[in-house]
Design an enzyme around this catalytic site. Sequence first.
Site, PDB file in Angstrom:
ATOM      1  N   ARG A 251       0.832  -1.222   0.000  1.00  0.00           N
ATOM      2  CA  ARG A 251       0.000   0.000   0.000  1.00  0.00           C
ATOM      3  C   ARG A 251       0.865   1.270   0.000  1.00  0.00           C
ATOM      4  NH1 ARG A 251      -3.179  -3.617  -0.368  1.00  0.00           N
ATOM      5  NH2 ARG A 251      -5.307  -3.675   0.460  1.00  0.00           N
TER       6      ARG A 251
ATOM      7  N   SER B  89     -10.655  -0.670   3.799  1.00  0.00           N
ATOM      8  CA  SER B  89      -9.801  -0.895   4.978  1.00  0.00           C
ATOM      9  C   SER B  89      -9.377   0.450   5.536  1.00  0.00           C
ATOM     10  CB  SER B  89      -8.532  -1.643   4.596  1.00  0.00           C
ATOM     11  OG  SER B  89      -8.811  -2.930   4.150  1.00  0.00           O
TER      12      SER B  89
ATOM     13  N   GLU C 175      -4.741   3.593   6.564  1.00  0.00           N
ATOM     14  CA  GLU C 175      -4.508   3.544   5.113  1.00  0.00           C
ATOM     15  C   GLU C 175      -5.181   4.762   4.485  1.00  0.00           C
ATOM     16  OE1 GLU C 175      -5.824  -0.045   3.101  1.00  0.00           O
ATOM     17  OE2 GLU C 175      -5.527   0.872   1.153  1.00  0.00           O
TER      18      GLU C 175
HETATM   19  N1  EPU Z   1     -10.222 -11.017  10.490  1.00  0.00           N
HETATM   20  C1  EPU Z   1     -10.924 -11.136  11.685  1.00  0.00           C
HETATM   21  N2  EPU Z   1     -11.879 -10.203  11.951  1.00  0.00           N
HETATM   22  C2  EPU Z   1     -12.156  -9.195  11.110  1.00  0.00           C
HETATM   23  C3  EPU Z   1     -11.449  -9.071   9.888  1.00  0.00           C
HETATM   24  C4  EPU Z   1     -10.478 -10.005   9.605  1.00  0.00           C
HETATM   25  O1  EPU Z   1     -10.678 -12.047  12.468  1.00  0.00           O
HETATM   26  O2  EPU Z   1     -13.022  -8.391  11.432  1.00  0.00           O
HETATM   27  C5  EPU Z   1      -9.221 -12.052  10.157  1.00  0.00           C
HETATM   28  C6  EPU Z   1      -9.745 -12.954   9.039  1.00  0.00           C
HETATM   29  O3  EPU Z   1     -10.484 -14.024   9.554  1.00  0.00           O
HETATM   30  C7  EPU Z   1      -8.482 -13.409   8.377  1.00  0.00           C
HETATM   31  C8  EPU Z   1      -7.583 -12.209   8.501  1.00  0.00           C
HETATM   32  O4  EPU Z   1      -8.087 -11.436   9.584  1.00  0.00           O
HETATM   33  O5  EPU Z   1      -7.894 -14.460   9.092  1.00  0.00           O
HETATM   34  C9  EPU Z   1      -7.483 -11.408   7.226  1.00  0.00           C
HETATM   35  O6  EPU Z   1      -8.765 -10.914   6.865  1.00  0.00           O
HETATM   36  P1  EPU Z   1      -9.161 -10.587   5.343  1.00  0.00           P
HETATM   37  O7  EPU Z   1      -8.848 -11.740   4.481  1.00  0.00           O
HETATM   38  O8  EPU Z   1     -10.551 -10.056   5.347  1.00  0.00           O
HETATM   39  O9  EPU Z   1      -8.114  -9.491   4.913  1.00  0.00           O
HETATM   40  P2  EPU Z   1      -7.561  -8.181   5.600  1.00  0.00           P
HETATM   41  O10 EPU Z   1      -6.121  -8.412   5.922  1.00  0.00           O
HETATM   42  O11 EPU Z   1      -8.431  -7.752   6.714  1.00  0.00           O
HETATM   43  C10 EPU Z   1      -6.716  -7.176   3.335  1.00  0.00           C
HETATM   44  C11 EPU Z   1      -6.808  -5.883   2.579  1.00  0.00           C
HETATM   45  C12 EPU Z   1      -8.176  -5.768   1.911  1.00  0.00           C
HETATM   46  C13 EPU Z   1      -8.326  -6.943   0.961  1.00  0.00           C
HETATM   47  C14 EPU Z   1      -8.227  -8.247   1.785  1.00  0.00           C
HETATM   48  C15 EPU Z   1      -8.291  -9.486   0.929  1.00  0.00           C
HETATM   49  C16 EPU Z   1      -5.369  -4.324   3.718  1.00  0.00           C
HETATM   50  C17 EPU Z   1      -5.273  -3.095   4.546  1.00  0.00           C
HETATM   51  N3  EPU Z   1      -6.591  -4.767   3.467  1.00  0.00           N
HETATM   52  O12 EPU Z   1      -7.672  -7.116   4.398  1.00  0.00           O
HETATM   53  O13 EPU Z   1      -8.171  -4.567   1.137  1.00  0.00           O
HETATM   54  O14 EPU Z   1      -9.573  -6.902   0.291  1.00  0.00           O
HETATM   55  O15 EPU Z   1      -6.943  -8.262   2.470  1.00  0.00           O
HETATM   56  O16 EPU Z   1      -7.130  -9.624   0.208  1.00  0.00           O
HETATM   57  O17 EPU Z   1      -4.340  -4.868   3.324  1.00  0.00           O
HETATM   58  C18 EPU Z   1      -8.764  -2.257   1.147  1.00  0.00           C
HETATM   59  O18 EPU Z   1      -7.567  -2.011   1.010  1.00  0.00           O
HETATM   60  O19 EPU Z   1      -9.628  -1.344   1.209  1.00  0.00           O
HETATM   61  C19 EPU Z   1      -9.191  -3.645   1.278  1.00  0.00           C
HETATM   62  C20 EPU Z   1     -10.454  -3.975   1.526  1.00  0.00           C
END
Ligand code: EPU
Length: 339
Positions: A168, A238, A334
């Site tokens: 990012r 995010s 972000e």
């Molecule tokens: N998780 C939780 N609770 C939550 C959210 C997540 O326990 O409320 C856990 C999930 O179960 C999983 C892990 O955290 O084990 C990762 O969650 P997720 O796959 O939803 O991804 P993220 O790391 O929360 C990132 C990006 C998203 C992107 C997703 C999927 C960033 C800041 N965010 O989110 O990007 O869609 O991965 O690849 O890196 C964005 O940038 O606006 C965005 C939505």
Amino acid sequence: MDNQSAAGCYIDITKRHTFGIPTRAMGWQEYGSVEALQALLNDLRSRNVDFMPIGQGSNLLFLHDYRGVLLHSAIGGVELVEQDADNVLVRAGSGVVWDDFVAYCVASGWSGVENLSYIPGEVGASAVQNIGAYGVEVCDVISCVEAVDVMTGCVHKFLLDECAYGYRDSIFKQSLRGRYIITSVTYKLSRRPLFRLDYGNLQQAVGENPTLQSVRDAVIEIRRRKLPETNELGSAGSFFVNPVISRSRYDELLRRYPDMPHYPVDETTVKVPAGWLIDRLGWKGKSRGGAMVYPQQCLVIVNTGSATADDVAALAADIARSVWETYRITIKPEVNYIG
Ligand code: EPU
């Protein structure tokens, strides 16, 4: 289009950013070509008017009305510039809606951006932000970025290596912040599908015999389930970036929190999902004024209808403080605060 000159009268830009928080700016100007942008910059500079480029406003928190003119790219077009047996080079105007570009690539059989389906925003901002999802970052497929220097009006072509891409992050967010306005991005895509399905449960969601379209459909389905539609519930996706910590720190934390997920970054560091850290502290559904932690994905702060920027910023600060107090991990927004 409601193009306006910055003659001191403010215009409403509430619908120009995805938080949907009532906001005004001194003006909104669109340009459809590099030459039109150069002329606009020339004029704004000569009148000493502040300005800022904006895409779909999907990563912004306006803390106050913006005392300047917002510049929006209407440079469109997706052009095949080169191809060989394996790859295509495709150039897209900075004003092309990102997901329209992805849909076009998928329909053309070009692989590389299908995992990035349904991300809000436009081509120009995607190259600033280095958008990413489901194991792919846009820098994986960027070949070069063309931009106009706001000081001189000159066009500069940044090759991939010059963009200093990180998670990012890019040179356009760091040392060249505010210095260039992106006018087009050229991508190198594969003519053969190169599936990247190892993130989370993507493989399972796509099923057997994947196609570019089935990957796109699965990603859209997951995103619709987990993330709010910004036309229904204001947000900026995010709110925080996932913190990168040392492996030794992670090993320490793992002893206390054995189910803490992580993604390896390199030999010595790992990325920890901020959403998980926040969720575990009981923030899901908690609010400050009209701002609320989205129950389906704690990394997202939503405007339940009456949020002010102060509500959002206060909630974000409280979340970051509690993450620090519990895990001694700093999480950073972000979202760009415009103050
Ligand atoms: N998780 C939780 N609770 C939550 C959210 C997540 O326990 O409320 C856990 C999930 O179960 C999983 C892990 O955290 O084990 C990762 O969650 P997720 O796959 O939803 O991804 P993220 O790391 O929360 C990132 C990006 C998203 C992107 C997703 C999927 C960033 C800041 N965010 O989110 O990007 O869609 O991965 O690849 O890196 C964005 O940038 O606006 C965005 C939505």
